[in-house]
Write a protein that holds these residues in place. Structure first.
Motif, PDB file in Angstrom:
ATOM      1  N   ALA A 362       0.836  -1.205   0.000  1.00 41.77           N
ATOM      2  CA  ALA A 362       0.000   0.000   0.000  1.00 41.77           C
ATOM      3  C   ALA A 362       0.872   1.255   0.000  1.00 41.77           C
ATOM      4  O   ALA A 362       0.593   2.221  -0.714  1.00 41.77           O
ATOM      5  N   VAL A 363       1.958   1.225   0.772  1.00 37.64           N
ATOM      6  CA  VAL A 363       2.886   2.362   0.780  1.00 37.64           C
ATOM      7  C   VAL A 363       3.482   2.542  -0.617  1.00 37.64           C
ATOM      8  O   VAL A 363       3.564   3.668  -1.129  1.00 37.64           O
ATOM      9  N   ALA A 364       3.858   1.428  -1.256  1.00 40.32           N
ATOM     10  CA  ALA A 364       4.422   1.506  -2.610  1.00 40.32           C
ATOM     11  C   ALA A 364       3.425   2.142  -3.581  1.00 40.32           C
ATOM     12  O   ALA A 364       3.790   2.991  -4.397  1.00 40.32           O
ATOM     13  N   LEU A 365       2.160   1.764  -3.468  1.00 42.07           N
ATOM     14  CA  LEU A 365       1.139   2.357  -4.352  1.00 42.07           C
ATOM     15  C   LEU A 365       1.001   3.857  -4.085  1.00 42.07           C
ATOM     16  O   LEU A 365       0.838   4.653  -5.014  1.00 42.07           O
ATOM     17  N   LEU A 366       1.088   4.233  -2.816  1.00 36.10           N
ATOM     18  CA  LEU A 366       0.951   5.664  -2.495  1.00 36.10           C
ATOM     19  C   LEU A 366       2.181   6.453  -2.926  1.00 36.10           C
ATOM     20  O   LEU A 366       2.088   7.638  -3.251  1.00 36.10           O
ATOM     21  N   ILE A 383       6.973   5.144 -23.318  1.00 39.10           N
ATOM     22  CA  ILE A 383       8.101   5.521 -22.462  1.00 39.10           C
ATOM     23  C   ILE A 383       7.627   5.691 -21.023  1.00 39.10           C
ATOM     24  O   ILE A 383       8.255   5.203 -20.074  1.00 39.10           O
ATOM     25  N   ALA A 384       6.482   6.344 -20.851  1.00 36.58           N
ATOM     26  CA  ALA A 384       5.935   6.544 -19.501  1.00 36.58           C
ATOM     27  C   ALA A 384       5.645   5.198 -18.844  1.00 36.58           C
ATOM     28  O   ALA A 384       5.927   4.997 -17.656  1.00 36.58           O
ATOM     29  N   ALA A 385       5.107   4.255 -19.633  1.00 38.06           N
ATOM     30  CA  ALA A 385       4.776   2.936 -19.087  1.00 38.06           C
ATOM     31  C   ALA A 385       6.031   2.217 -18.613  1.00 38.06           C
ATOM     32  O   ALA A 385       6.036   1.548 -17.583  1.00 38.06           O
ATOM     33  N   GLU A 386       7.108   2.388 -19.375  1.00 39.07           N
ATOM     34  CA  GLU A 386       8.355   1.716 -18.997  1.00 39.07           C
ATOM     35  C   GLU A 386       8.946   2.337 -17.723  1.00 39.07           C
ATOM     36  O   GLU A 386       9.456   1.635 -16.859  1.00 39.07           O
ATOM     37  N   LEU A 391       9.691   1.704 -11.837  1.00 37.00           N
ATOM     38  CA  LEU A 391       9.405   2.166 -10.475  1.00 37.00           C
ATOM     39  C   LEU A 391       8.696   1.082  -9.672  1.00 37.00           C
ATOM     40  O   LEU A 391       9.036   0.819  -8.522  1.00 37.00           O
ATOM     41  N   GLN A 392       7.713   0.444 -10.312  1.00 36.06           N
ATOM     42  CA  GLN A 392       6.957  -0.603  -9.621  1.00 36.06           C
ATOM     43  C   GLN A 392       7.870  -1.751  -9.223  1.00 36.06           C
ATOM     44  O   GLN A 392       7.822  -2.241  -8.102  1.00 36.06           O
ATOM     45  N   GLU A 393       8.713  -2.137 -10.154  1.00 37.06           N
ATOM     46  CA  GLU A 393       9.648  -3.241  -9.921  1.00 37.06           C
ATOM     47  C   GLU A 393      10.594  -2.869  -8.776  1.00 37.06           C
ATOM     48  O   GLU A 393      10.850  -3.652  -7.872  1.00 37.06           O
ATOM     49  N   TRP A 394      11.072  -1.655  -8.810  1.00 40.86           N
ATOM     50  CA  TRP A 394      12.008  -1.171  -7.784  1.00 40.86           C
ATOM     51  C   TRP A 394      11.338  -1.133  -6.417  1.00 40.86           C
ATOM     52  O   TRP A 394      11.893  -1.587  -5.427  1.00 40.86           O
ATOM     53  N   LEU A 395      10.124  -0.624  -6.388  1.00 36.83           N
ATOM     54  CA  LEU A 395       9.404  -0.549  -5.119  1.00 36.83           C
ATOM     55  C   LEU A 395       9.093  -1.940  -4.589  1.00 36.83           C
ATOM     56  O   LEU A 395       9.123  -2.185  -3.390  1.00 36.83           O
TER      57      LEU A 395
ATOM     58  N   VAL B  99      -5.621  -1.271 -11.606  1.00 36.54           N
ATOM     59  CA  VAL B  99      -4.393  -1.698 -10.910  1.00 36.54           C
ATOM     60  C   VAL B  99      -4.696  -1.908  -9.427  1.00 36.54           C
ATOM     61  O   VAL B  99      -4.310  -2.911  -8.816  1.00 36.54           O
ATOM     62  N   PHE B 100      -5.405  -0.956  -8.860  1.00 33.70           N
ATOM     63  CA  PHE B 100      -5.766  -1.002  -7.447  1.00 33.70           C
ATOM     64  C   PHE B 100      -6.601  -2.255  -7.143  1.00 33.70           C
ATOM     65  O   PHE B 100      -6.296  -3.027  -6.225  1.00 33.70           O
TER      66      PHE B 100
END
Lengths: 400, 251
Positions: A362-366, A383-386, A391-395, B99-100
């Motif tokens: 939840a913190v990662a999503l926020l 590019i934005a999606a990548e 970021l998602q992978e990193w989080l 996604v949520f």
């Protein structure tokens, strides 16, 4: 080219190296950037380099040296590509010119040093709509490497280019990018900087944006012991648009993340629109700095200037220092700025958890939610999606 | 389904006691309504059951299907089958509704040891549920609750409920801020989810929501306790006479 280097050296000798008493270096100690010995930084290994699947022309620099074997054939319709050492005539005249004019009213000693001593770089003359993005890909192999790279981009009237600049250039790097955006031209710059914890970087973008032209630059900083990203953008033609955005986050050990954005946007023509959108996620004793200025020159009527800097503190040990400045000499303009510092919104956190999302996720999503406005500044959806995926992978990896 | 016994709750940082011995038993497939004046503790009850921070349980218990709710984190309560429809659903810019929802569904499934739902299957599932609830597919593409009207936010709560398939649903003043048409849409959604294996606790100020979601049992809450329970006629009595008479009876 020798003349440009000599005059930069003279500028540097005249202004001297920066110290803590300089107004714009009060919050960032330049000493590690100047120390004789390069402070060690372990290179970060990436399994799949970013933008791997994107069609592009890639130019690789390893520890600050052009790596022809790892690079694509530098041919791209609509773009003339050359190295600094083989700079064509236009580049010889252009090299260092925006850096020189960008020294006033605030001096930029590292940029002058870069112009005087850069060892390599890419010279791009964009004559039409570039068929694909051009990708400058940095790789670090040595833990004590140093790189001084200087790139020049000249977009002729109506030309278009997307420039990707990725990775850690060296354990310590000084990077300068000079961009002339001709009338009606469009320039997109996306810069995910390297993820090694220890690297130290000072970078400067100097841009001049012509009539009806578009300049957009987005930087993603994940980790880095010390990062100082400067941008000096001047709108010189009517109805031009200049956006600069940054998302920064680090998760190293205590105090291992110091991130400084220092931006100066000048409106020198009518009807210009500028946006500065900077977001920093801080934890583990990290320091975030934002020094952002909008200068509206006399006669730059109908200017629309906007600036926002925000920090999200994931613990109480961090600090965010912000200095927004507006200096306006025209009477028919719209300029606004804002700066906020806050923790995770407990209500939003509870909302996500009440739906079954574990706390860390939840913190990662926020965190992603917090960074969204900066990422929105990237126009190209792929590019934005990548960037978002990274970021998602990193989080996800840095959770729990 | 839900068993609440002698529940006493105070604010964590203050001495203020809010719930003073709540007893409530909701059977499987039942719809219970809790009505009561402002400050009676209705919303606190919903927050304490779902695990919001800031409250301290000083006595009593609450179990869902025999499981001690109060010992669980909010996400564990969700995985156990509890769902709270918020009075004020939270806006989360930059995080897409899909996604949520998928993150939530898969987190719950993972917690229960069930396989995760693939992106393709999930898309199919959500589209199907959205269609049943008459929710515009466009709404699914937007960030969570951002730019949604009051009615859209509440319908989004019901959509989440439909996708997550909880056993025990608490609706915290779901009718607040809704016009009659929007309220009816939300109520239709809730009714379509009524099931022998699913129970509802509907918290509301007004009787009008209960015109659309017919309760089996109505409770009146005042000063941190349930002071009276009865059939649907109790709600009509409140609507007619207000809370004053009922309060006078017990005080």
């Amino acid at each position: 080219m020798q003349a440009a280097r000599a005059s930069a050296a003279a500028r540097l000798a005249d202004m001297g190296l920066p110290g803590r008493r300089d107004e714009y270096w009060r919050w960032t100690n330049p000493a590690p950037l100047l120390a004789e010995a390069v402070p060690e930084a372990e290179a970060f290994r990436v399994d799949t380099p970013i933008f791997s699947d994107l069609p592009k022309v890639r130019l690789v620099f390893t520890d600050g040296v052009y790596d022809a074997a790892a690079s694509d054939d530098p041919k791209l319709a609509g773009v003339e590509v050359a190295r600094l050492a083989d700079a064509p005539e236009w580049a010889a005249g252009f090299y260092g010119s925006l850096e020189a004019s960008g020294q006033s009213p605030v001096r930029r000693p590292f940029a002058a040093l870069n112009t005087a001593r850069a060892s390599d770089g890419v010279m791009l003359r964009v004559t039409g709509k570039a068929a694909r993005p051009l990708h400058i890909s940095y790789r670090q192999s040595s833990n004590t490497s140093e790189a001084i790279l200087h790139h020049c981009v000249m977009l002729e009237d109506g030309a278009e280019l997307t420039l990707l600049e990725t990775g850690t250039a060296a354990a310590r790097a000084n990077l300068v990018l000079e961009v002339e955006v001709g009338a009606g031209a469009r320039f997109h710059h996306i810069r995910p900087q390297g993820r090694s914890y220890g690297h130290r970087l000072v970078s400067a973008i100097f841009a001049r944006v012509g009539a009806g032209a578009l300049f957009k630059s987005f930087t993603l900083s994940m980790n880095g012991r010390l990062t100082r990203n400067e941008a000096m953008i001047e709108i010189v033609g009517d109805n031009a648009v200049a956006h600069i955005a940054g998302a920064a986050l680090g998760d190293g050990a205590d105090g291992e993340f110091h991130h400084d954005d220092t931006v100066f946007v000048t409106h020198g023509a009518e009807g210009g629109e500028s946006r500065q959108v900077f977001k920093k996620v801080l934890r583990h004793g990290a320091t975030g700095i934002f020094q952002g200025k909008i200068l509206v020159r006399p006669g730059a009527q109908k200017t629309d200037g906007y600036q926002i800097s925000q920090a999200l503190m994931l613990d109480d040990l961090c600090q965010f220092l912000a200095k927004p400045e507006l200096e306006i000499y025209a009477d028919d303009v719209k300029c606004s700025h804002g700066s906020t510092t806050g923790a995770i919104d407990e209500t939003a956190l509870f909302y996500l958890r009440s739906r079954g999302v574990p706390r860390e996720e939840a913190v990662a999503l926020l965190v992603l939610s917090f960074l969204a406005d900066a990422i929105d500044e990237i126009d190209d959806a792929a590019i934005a999606a990548e960037i978002l995926a990274r970021l998602q992978e990193w989080l996800a990896r840095h959770r729990g | 389904m839900l068993e609440i016994k002698n529940l006493h709750v105070k604010l964590q940082d203050e001495d203020k006691v809010i719930l003073k011995g709540v007893n409530l038993s909701v059977g499987a497939g039942q719809v219970h309504a809790i009505m009561g004046p402002n400050g009676s503790g209705k919303s606190t009850l919903s927050y304490v059951l779902s695990g919001r921070e800031g409250y301290e349980v000083t006595a009593g218990s609450a179990t869902l299907l025999g499981q001690d709710l109060l010992a669980l984190d909010p996400e564990e309560r969700a995985a156990a089958g509890l769902f709270l429809a918020f009075q004020y659903p939270v806006e989360i810019p930059g995080v897409g509704n899909m996604v949520f929802l998928r993150t939530a569904l898969n987190a719950q499934r993972k917690a229960r040891g069930e396989p995760e739902v693939s992106a393709g299957d999930f898309l199919k599932l959500v589209r199907e549920k959205a269609k049943t609830l008459k929710i515009d597919a466009e709404m699914l593409k937007r960030p969570v609750n951002v730019g949604f009207s009051g009615g859209e936010k509440k319908r989004n709560e019901i959509l989440q409920m439909a996708v997550l398939e909880p056993r025990m649903c608490i609706l915290d003043e779901t009718d607040s801020g809704l016009d009659v048409d929007a309220m009816k849409l939300v109520a239709d959604g809730v009714n379509s989810l009524r099931d022998a294996g699913r129970s509802f606790l509907v918290i509301t100020h007004y009787q009008r929501l209960l015109d659309h979601i017919a309760p089996d049992v109505v409770h009146i809450m005042a000063d941190g306790r349930i002071i009276r329970s009865g059939g649907p006629e109790l709600a009509l009595e409140v609507e007619k006479n207000g809370y004053a008479d009922l309060l006078a009876e017990v005080l």
